[in-house]
Scaffold this motif. Structure first.
Motif, PDB file in Angstrom:
ATOM      1  N   ALA A   1       0.828  -1.211   0.000  1.00  0.00           N
ATOM      2  CA  ALA A   1       0.000   0.000   0.000  1.00  0.00           C
ATOM      3  C   ALA A   1       0.862   1.262   0.000  1.00  0.00           C
ATOM      4  O   ALA A   1       0.544   2.235  -0.700  1.00  0.00           O
ATOM      5  CB  ALA A   1      -0.926  -0.015   1.210  1.00  0.00           C
ATOM      6  N   LEU A   2       1.947   1.277   0.755  1.00  0.00           N
ATOM      7  CA  LEU A   2       2.819   2.453   0.789  1.00  0.00           C
ATOM      8  C   LEU A   2       3.479   2.716  -0.564  1.00  0.00           C
ATOM      9  O   LEU A   2       3.735   3.868  -0.921  1.00  0.00           O
ATOM     10  CB  LEU A   2       3.888   2.289   1.865  1.00  0.00           C
ATOM     11  N   LEU A   3       3.762   1.646  -1.293  1.00  0.00           N
ATOM     12  CA  LEU A   3       4.387   1.802  -2.609  1.00  0.00           C
ATOM     13  C   LEU A   3       3.389   2.237  -3.674  1.00  0.00           C
ATOM     14  O   LEU A   3       3.740   2.957  -4.609  1.00  0.00           O
ATOM     15  CB  LEU A   3       5.047   0.485  -3.032  1.00  0.00           C
ATOM     16  N   VAL A   4       2.137   1.820  -3.536  1.00  0.00           N
ATOM     17  CA  VAL A   4       1.137   2.075  -4.579  1.00  0.00           C
ATOM     18  C   VAL A   4       0.426   3.417  -4.379  1.00  0.00           C
ATOM     19  O   VAL A   4       0.101   4.106  -5.345  1.00  0.00           O
ATOM     20  CB  VAL A   4       0.108   0.919  -4.614  1.00  0.00           C
ATOM     21  N   PHE A   5       0.197   3.832  -3.114  1.00  0.00           N
ATOM     22  CA  PHE A   5      -0.621   5.017  -2.852  1.00  0.00           C
ATOM     23  C   PHE A   5       0.105   6.127  -2.095  1.00  0.00           C
ATOM     24  O   PHE A   5      -0.508   6.787  -1.249  1.00  0.00           O
ATOM     25  CB  PHE A   5      -1.871   4.610  -2.051  1.00  0.00           C
TER      26      PHE A   5
END
Length: 500
Positions: A386-390
């Motif tokens: 999630a941290l990498l995508v958003f």
């Protein structure tokens, strides 16, 4: 989080928990003529644990989740207070300075508060093992003396607050940030004693499997915090517009409310179920307080080492300016929010492992710890994705400033790198605490953070010109090392428990 890989149970010799563990009678063996077969059976069982892991997971998952989910909700509620404070002061006219002031003050205050909370963490071990052995009166005695310990610590922990201003001056923090941070810190200090009382009652309740009131207290405290933030920061309904310091007072009120809720629930439960809480001797038991300190001091040092390294990182990044500090605070709030889930699972692991040891079931302790570690690792893997995508969407929640958003995105990528290992080390720390081992995590944190991670990060930041990303890179490496070492430490501890 140390690199010590020696005898792990010996690390807690001299503490009450280890003495209790060593005092257990040996588990019954087969008759003399079957000793060899019994030993062979034990080794065979150990060798086939991997093959039955799915069966263990199915059996342990439900009780672990039943205990962990309210604690996770409580931890998320705890963290969301800081997020709400940051978001609401972030909409003041001087957004970067306001976020920076909340960041540096709350980080330094947390060093003091969680050192005190760490000293009380021995309640997890003592109460869980006593509850597992069916000794409820012993649980109550530990709680009473935990409250005495809270009262004794408060003046010593509040004293450093009055030296906060000179500290900011010595660190060359931007005067605009310091002017907001000092009164905010003093407002937070008003809520210190209620916070320590909350910690005492919470550890006792959760060790006796009463976790829902803990979640209720924190969820409803968030509503109170948000309401008073709105009233006191912006001056609504006739209240003065206090800005950043209004957020500090709101947080202090919410923490007093949490303590009142848990104390009220404990008294209600005692009245309804006749647990004889009020018949517990109220005189201080110095021997038990020493037990709490012996168990809690390593945990307090470990927690302080971890929080203070991020507090010092915050102070170092403050030297880079308001934009870098605001980006750091947003990223730190985000990874701290994901950290709350394994932290709640870690508390459940400490309780379930401690209760299994209390009823003399080392294999059950192993299964409980392994299941909790699996849950923590699984969630943090998803969090990393999630941290990498958003990253941009996360930053937009806090601020519309494009410069801050761009800088935050880079820090969130560094945060994604250590999510899995942060989950592993957090839950493994709780499992080790259930056995009475609080020293191994302390040594791990000191070595990885202060000997390796922070010096490397500071060099990358100021010598190599990497800025805030350099400090985050060094801390990421530290967390990766900590996760690997503590998983190994847990496996060694399990092996020794089963063979003792």
């Amino acid at each position: 989080m140390s690199l010590r890989l020696g005898t792990l149970l010996a690390a807690v010799n001299g503490t009450a928990a280890s003495q209790r563990l060593q005092s257990y009678p040996p588990f019954p063996l087969a008759p003399n003529n079957l000793h060899t077969q019994s030993a062979a059976f034990t080794l065979n069982r150990l060798s086939t644990l991997a093959m039955i892991r799915l069966d263990i997971l199915r059996r342990e998952l439900r009780p672990t989740l039943t205990l962990a989910l309210p604690l996770v909700l409580a931890e998320v509620g705890w963290m969301s207070m800081g997020i709400v404070d940051t978001v609401m002061v972030g909409h003041l006219p001087d957004s970067a300075e306001a976020i920076g002031a909340v960041s540096i003050s709350s980080n330094v205050f947390n060093v003091l508060a969680f050192f005190g909370g760490g000293l009380l963490i021995g309640l997890d071990t003592l109460v869980a093992q006593a509850f597992g052995a069916g000794q409820r009166e012993d649980c109550h005695r530990s709680l009473v003396n935990g409250i005495y310990l809270s009262l004794a610590m408060t003046p010593f922990l509040m004293a450093p607050v009055w030296f906060f201003g000179p500290l900011l001056t010595a660190l060359h923090v931007d005067p605009a940030i310091a002017a907001l941070a000092i009164p905010y810190m003093k407002a937070l200090a008003i809520g210190l004693l209620p916070l320590l009382l909350y910690f005492s009652v919470r550890h006792c309740l959760q060790a006796m499997n009463m976790v829902r009131p803990v979640a209720f207290a924190l969820v409803t405290a968030n509503l109170i915090n948000a309401l008073f933030n709105w009233l006191l920061i912006y001056g609504k309904w006739g209240f003065p517009a206090m800005g950043v310091v209004g957020s500090g007072w709101s947080t202090a009120f919410a923490r007093a409310y949490m303590a009142l809720v848990l104390v009220g629930y404990l008294l209600w439960y005692d009245h309804r179920h006749r647990t004889e809480l009020l018949k517990t001797p109220v005189h201080p038991d110095l021997a038990r307080i020493r037990q709490l300190v012996a168990l809690g001091l390593p945990a307090a040092i470990q927690i302080t080492l971890e929080i203070s390294v991020f507090a010092l990182a915050t102070a170092l990044i403050a030297r880079l300016g308001a934009v870098a500090l605001a980006s750091h605070q947003i990223a730190l709030n985000t990874v701290a929010l994901t950290y709350m889930v394994p932290l709640g699972v870690s508390a459940a692991a400490a309780v379930r492992v401690g209760q299994a040891i209390g009823r003399k079931d080392p294999v059950g302790a192993s299964h409980a710890g392994d299941t909790a570690i699996f849950l923590g690792a699984a969630f943090m893997t998803l969090a990393s994705i999630a941290l990498l995508v958003f990253p941009r969407w996360i930053a937009l929640v806090y601020t519309p400033d494009e410069t801050v958003i761009h800088s935050t995105t880079l820090l969130l990528a560094a945060g994604a790198a250590f999510q899995l290992f942060d989950g592993l080390q957090t839950v493994a720390t709780g499992a080790l605490r259930g056995t009475g081992d609080t020293r191994t995590p302390m040594l791990c944190h000191f070595t990885a953070y202060w000997v390796i991670g922070l010096p490397l990060g500071t060099w990358l930041c100021f010598r190599r010109g990497w800025g805030a990303f350099g400090i985050w890179s060094g801390l990421s490496l530290a967390l990766i090392l900590i996760g690997l070492v503590l998983i190994f430490a847990w496996r060694r501890t399990v092996h020794r428990l089963i063979h003792t």
